[in-house]
Write an enzyme that holds these catalytic residues in place. Structure first.
Site, PDB file in Angstrom:
ATOM      1  N   GLU A  44       0.848  -1.187   0.000  1.00  0.00           N
ATOM      2  CA  GLU A  44       0.000   0.000   0.000  1.00  0.00           C
ATOM      3  C   GLU A  44       0.885   1.238   0.000  1.00  0.00           C
ATOM      4  O   GLU A  44       1.737   1.408   0.881  1.00  0.00           O
ATOM      5  CB  GLU A  44      -0.906   0.009   1.232  1.00  0.00           C
ATOM      6  CG  GLU A  44      -1.765   1.251   1.357  1.00  0.00           C
ATOM      7  CD  GLU A  44      -2.570   1.286   2.651  1.00  0.00           C
ATOM      8  OE1 GLU A  44      -3.187   2.325   2.933  1.00  0.00           O
ATOM      9  OE2 GLU A  44      -2.566   0.275   3.394  1.00  0.00           O
TER      10      GLU A  44
ATOM     11  N   HIS B 240      13.143  -2.866   5.799  1.00  0.00           N
ATOM     12  CA  HIS B 240      13.064  -3.007   4.343  1.00  0.00           C
ATOM     13  C   HIS B 240      11.886  -3.891   3.974  1.00  0.00           C
ATOM     14  O   HIS B 240      11.303  -4.557   4.818  1.00  0.00           O
ATOM     15  CB  HIS B 240      14.351  -3.624   3.792  1.00  0.00           C
ATOM     16  CG  HIS B 240      14.635  -5.002   4.338  1.00  0.00           C
ATOM     17  ND1 HIS B 240      15.400  -5.218   5.464  1.00  0.00           N
ATOM     18  CD2 HIS B 240      14.230  -6.238   3.926  1.00  0.00           C
ATOM     19  CE1 HIS B 240      15.468  -6.510   5.713  1.00  0.00           C
ATOM     20  NE2 HIS B 240      14.760  -7.159   4.794  1.00  0.00           N
TER      21      HIS B 240
END
Length: 206
Positions: A115, A143
């Protein structure tokens, strides 16, 4: 009865979604469009990154084989939801779906969604920058990662995108593992399918 394994410190309801705060991190709990279609009570759904300019970031992740399966403009910000190829129905033209249709299809995807949240206007601010979670004194987020068949070939393609690397495949002591930067400076791990072999070397096919 199905319950949380960890007791939430705080719950905040936003529309039909629930955010639970666990160890200072927000975890969003979403309702599926249909019940009893996916056996897991919990399955990892999505990770949200704040971005500066979707015209740069979306093509970047599309180069990683992702597809925008839903996007919604909320007035002062927009959300873009991207899925990897294994999560995408290739018979569907996602750009032609209404938001209700796109949301329903996305909620039934088993694999995770990326998203992207864009606060309108940030792309026009020359010095604007999101914290990427890896700056000195501001560490938190680490990450996201992509699995590939050949790390070296993947990085040759990623290099052409022009955003650079935090770690090249042969950098440091861990060979065959890379971290690229996306347009906002978030770290993207590039890892070999089947697991890391720190002895990997680039094959010269010439």
């Amino acid at each position: 009865m199905q319950t949380f394994i960890m007791k939430p410190v705080h719950l905040r309801i936003l529309s039909s979604n629930i955010f639970t705060i666990l160890s200072g991190k927000r975890v969003e709990i979403l309702k599926r469009a249909e019940t009893n279609k996916i056996p897991n009570y919990f399955n990892f759904s999505q990770t949200m990154l704040r971005i500066t300019d979707p015209s740069k970031t979306i093509p970047f992740y599309e180069a990683f084989g992702m597809t925008v399966v839903r996007q919604k403009d909320y007035g002062d910000f927009s959300n873009y939801f991207l899925a990897s190829s294994s999560n995408v129905d290739t018979t569907v033209d996602y750009t032609s779906l209404s938001d209700i249709e796109a949301k329903a299809k996305m909620s039934m995807m088993f694999g995770p969604i990326l998203e992207l949240t864009h606060n309108h206007g940030t792309e026009k601010e020359e010095d604007f920058k999101h914290n990427n979670g890896n700056e000195e004194g501001k560490q938190g987020f680490g990450h996201i990662g992509f699995i590939v068949d050949d790390v070296y070939k993947a990085c040759d393609s990623i290099r052409e995108l022009g955003y650079g690397f935090r770690k090249e495949p042969d950098g440091g002591g861990m060979k065959g593992l890379a971290f690229a930067y996306d347009p906002d400076g978030y770290s993207i791990e590039i890892i070999k399918r089947g697991g890391i072999d720190f002895g990997d070397k680039k094959v010269d096919e010439s």
